[in-house]
Design a protein around this motif. Structure first.
Motif, short mmCIF file in Angstrom:
data_model
loop_
_atom_site.label_atom_id
_atom_site.label_comp_id
_atom_site.label_asym_id
_atom_site.label_seq_id
_atom_site.Cartn_x
_atom_site.Cartn_y
_atom_site.Cartn_z
N THR A 1 0.83 -1.21 0.00
CA THR A 1 0.00 0.00 0.00
C THR A 1 0.86 1.26 0.00
N MET A 2 1.89 1.28 0.85
CA MET A 2 2.73 2.47 0.93
C MET A 2 3.54 2.68 -0.35
N GLU A 3 3.99 1.61 -0.97
CA GLU A 3 4.73 1.76 -2.22
C GLU A 3 3.81 2.29 -3.33
N ARG A 4 2.58 1.79 -3.39
CA ARG A 4 1.63 2.30 -4.38
C ARG A 4 1.36 3.78 -4.17
N TYR A 5 1.13 4.16 -2.92
CA TYR A 5 0.83 5.56 -2.63
C TYR A 5 2.04 6.45 -2.93
N ASN A 6 3.22 6.02 -2.49
CA ASN A 6 4.42 6.82 -2.69
C ASN A 6 4.72 6.99 -4.17
N ASN A 7 4.56 5.93 -4.96
CA ASN A 7 4.80 6.04 -6.40
C ASN A 7 3.82 7.00 -7.06
N ALA A 8 2.57 6.94 -6.65
CA ALA A 8 1.57 7.84 -7.21
C ALA A 8 1.88 9.30 -6.85
N MET A 9 2.34 9.52 -5.62
CA MET A 9 2.63 10.88 -5.18
C MET A 9 3.88 11.44 -5.84
N GLN A 10 4.84 10.59 -6.16
CA GLN A 10 6.02 11.08 -6.90
C GLN A 10 5.61 11.59 -8.27
N LYS A 11 4.68 10.90 -8.92
CA LYS A 11 4.18 11.38 -10.22
C LYS A 11 3.43 12.70 -10.06
N LEU A 12 2.62 12.80 -9.01
CA LEU A 12 1.90 14.06 -8.78
C LEU A 12 2.87 15.19 -8.46
N GLY A 13 3.92 14.88 -7.70
CA GLY A 13 4.92 15.91 -7.39
C GLY A 13 5.53 16.49 -8.64
N ARG A 14 5.77 15.64 -9.62
CA ARG A 14 6.34 16.14 -10.88
C ARG A 14 5.33 17.03 -11.61
N VAL A 15 4.06 16.66 -11.58
CA VAL A 15 3.02 17.48 -12.22
C VAL A 15 2.97 18.87 -11.59
N ILE A 16 2.97 18.92 -10.26
CA ILE A 16 2.85 20.21 -9.58
C ILE A 16 4.12 21.03 -9.76
#
Length: 315
Positions: free
Chosen positions: A124-139
């Protein structure tokens, strides 16, 4: 004063206005599934509910380990005003290091709780962290467009970001600023941006703007974003790394999750020429991003060891 809202389709002008005026905003239409956010908070709660001795098995700073659990009260974010540590505990999870990064303590490998106790925790944490890294790049790209820089060149600083997920659990102790007791003492964040998710509708976060502390209540289906010190340096103080704190007024427990999205550890953060003029001369010397982060973490986590980086080479 209300906290503004940005989206992936916000214009450079809209983004620049928010970054210059307050440095805090809600971010909606982010594409992170609600189910994933809910699962992350469920797993976070399950870990913090474990007995102390089980959490201590994955404690950060053990053998120079920066990832893992940080106990209640271990961090002091505003030592000038606090008489005790923040009334919170946490858990650091990062991007797994490359071969070149593996000996850098802040980039150390993740540690995970006992899978027999929490069988779905790591996944769960790896899925969330990976998704947030992609969002970080968008922002970050949205902000870069507002800065008037070559976006492709600037985003190269984030090809291997120092991206850190931190789970947070605030206990039931009410804050009392008159006695130096805070959920989290007043501070600015150290890096590029922070992406915050808050479980439920529990208040607590406040931002200092226009000489007053302003509540930042959770907004449904939105992340709370704030700018960090490195971005303020890059823009020669044009963009604001805003002071903020957590005050527990209700006596209820509170869960939140912060993702600190920062440039690669070799990055030299130097004021960008677009933000230097005769009327506004350069205010900062260049700094190495990892040196800056390590120094800041050492100031607030007293037990953290520090590995310096000179000219991008770990010592």
């Amino acid at each position: 004063m209300s906290i503004p809202v940005l989206t992936p389709s916000s214009t450079p002008e809209e983004t620049a206005k928010v970054c210059r005026e307050i440095g805090f905003f809600y971010f909606t239409d982010h594409g992170i599934p609600e189910e994933l956010i809910r699962s992350m908070f469920d797993q976070s709660s399950a870990f913090f509910s474990l007995p102390r001795e089980k959490k201590a098995e994955v404690q950060a700073t053990a053998e120079g380990q920066f990832k893992g659990w940080t106990p209640m009260g271990e961090e002091v974010l505003d030592p000038k005003k606090q008489t005790k540590g923040d009334t919170k505990e946490g858990y650091y999870i990062g991007r797994e290091p490359t071969e070149a990064e593996k000996d850098i303590k802040m980039m150390s490998k993740n540690v995970w709780p006992d899978s027999s106790l929490l069988p779905h925790w790591k996944e769960t944490m790896e899925r969330y962290n990976n998704a947030m890294q992609k969002l970080g790049r968008v922002i970050t790209e949205l902000i870069a467009k507002s800065m008037g820089v070559d976006v492709d060149e600037f985003m190269k600083f984030f090809d291997l970001p120092v991206s850190t997920l931190r789970l947070l659990h605030y206990d039931t102790e009410k804050s009392d600023p008159s006695k130096g007791c805070y959920g989290a003492g007043a501070h600015t964040d150290y890096g590029m941006i922070t992406m915050l998710a808050v479980d439920k509708e529990e208040p607590g976060l406040e931002v200092f703007s226009q000489d007053a502390w302003i509540p930042v209540p959770p907004l449904k289906n939105a992340f709370i974003i704030n700018l960090g010190d490195m971005l303020q340096r890059w823009t020669n103080d044009a963009y604001t790394s805003t002071l903020h704190r957590v005050i527990n007024k209700t006596g209820n427990e509170r869960l939140s999750t912060a993702v600190f999205y920062d440039p690669a550890y070799t990055t030299q953060v130097a004021v960008l020429p677009q933000f230097i003029s005769e009327a506004n001369p350069c205010k900062y010397e260049p700094i190495n991003s990892l040196d800056h982060l390590l120094t800041k973490y050492h100031q607030t986590h007293k037990s953290f060891d520090v590995t310096k980086v000179e000219d991008g080479t770990p010592s």
